[in-house]
Design an enzyme around this catalytic site. Structure first.
Site, short mmCIF file in Angstrom:
data_model
loop_
_atom_site.label_atom_id
_atom_site.label_comp_id
_atom_site.label_asym_id
_atom_site.label_seq_id
_atom_site.Cartn_x
_atom_site.Cartn_y
_atom_site.Cartn_z
N ASP A 9 0.87 -1.17 0.00
CA ASP A 9 0.00 0.00 0.00
C ASP A 9 0.91 1.23 0.00
O ASP A 9 2.12 1.11 0.26
CB ASP A 9 -0.89 -0.04 1.25
N ASP A 11 -0.16 5.22 0.98
CA ASP A 11 -0.42 6.12 2.10
C ASP A 11 -0.56 5.34 3.41
O ASP A 11 -1.35 4.41 3.51
CB ASP A 11 -1.70 6.92 1.86
#
Length: 228
Positions: A9, A11
């Site tokens: 991922d 953020d």
């Protein structure tokens, strides 16, 4: 031996963007005369694609209004990004971890994120990481997390099988996406959802820093590699 695909991922996992996200969301809500949600509520929806995130924050609002608020958020985020005083820094140890993993012959790296492709490209270029990820899955071309589409498309592009794929993230959306795609998941404890929630959502373990995360990747890598 089949390649091991490690999907990150962005953020809350690689990049600390909470200041920019909260500031842009505050401006978007203010533009539409809406009460700004608490900071922890805003951070709780990070990881979802933007329209889905807005819809979570303003329940029972029609699609057109959600779209208008989303547009305001994009404009506010763009203005923040254009100011050199604002940045999306990598978490401590992220650069070293990515470079370490990218240097391994049997590991392929990917990204699956609710950010736009433009935003991901900018962050990777800013930190000199653009050449290390062979597959980039974003909100522009995939259903929002926790739908497994991002992981499935990443595996297709990388030529990896589910049993040789690992998702790493900081939210329950990442863990649920991994579970739906039939792949293993590792959580990180420095992001936007509590470690206990990540474990309850299917994380094999939750790491407190990047050295511990790289070690956890190695342990799962070795286990999945036995007899492969």
């Amino acid at each position: 031996m089949s390649p091991r695909l490690v999907i990150f991922d962005c953020d809350g996992t690689l990049v600390d963007s909470q200041h920019m996200i909260c500031a842009a969301m505050n401006q978007a809500f203010a533009d539409h005369g809406l009460t700004v949600p608490p900071r922890e509520t805003i951070l709780g929806i990070v990881g979802l694609s933007l329209p889905q995130a807005i819809a979570r924050l303003v329940e029972d609002m029609d699609e057109e209004r959600v779209g208008a608020i989303s547009d305001s958020y994009k404009q506010a985020f763009g203005l923040l990004r254009s100011d050199p005083a604002n940045s999306e820094p990598l978490y401590e140890g992220a650069l070293e971890a990515v470079l370490d993993l990218a240097a391994r012959d049997d590991v392929l790296l990917g990204i699956a994120t609710g950010k736009s492709r433009r935003g991901v490209d900018r962050v990777l270029a800013l930190h000199g990481l653009g050449d290390h990820f062979i597959t980039l899955q974003t909100a522009d071309d995939n259903p929002s997390k926790p739908h497994p589409g991002m992981i499935r498309r990443a595996m297709c592009e990388a030529g990896a099988r589910p049993e040789h794929t690992l998702m790493i993230g900081d939210t329950t959306y990442d863990m649920a996406m991994a579970r739906s795609a039939g792949v293993a998941a590792l959580g990180v404890g420095w992001g936007y959802h509590p470690p206990a929630h990540l474990l309850a959502s299917g994380a094999h373990s939750v790491s407190d820093d990047f050295p511990a995360l790289v070690a956890a990747i190695g342990e799962l890598h070795g286990a999945s590699g036995a007899g492969a």
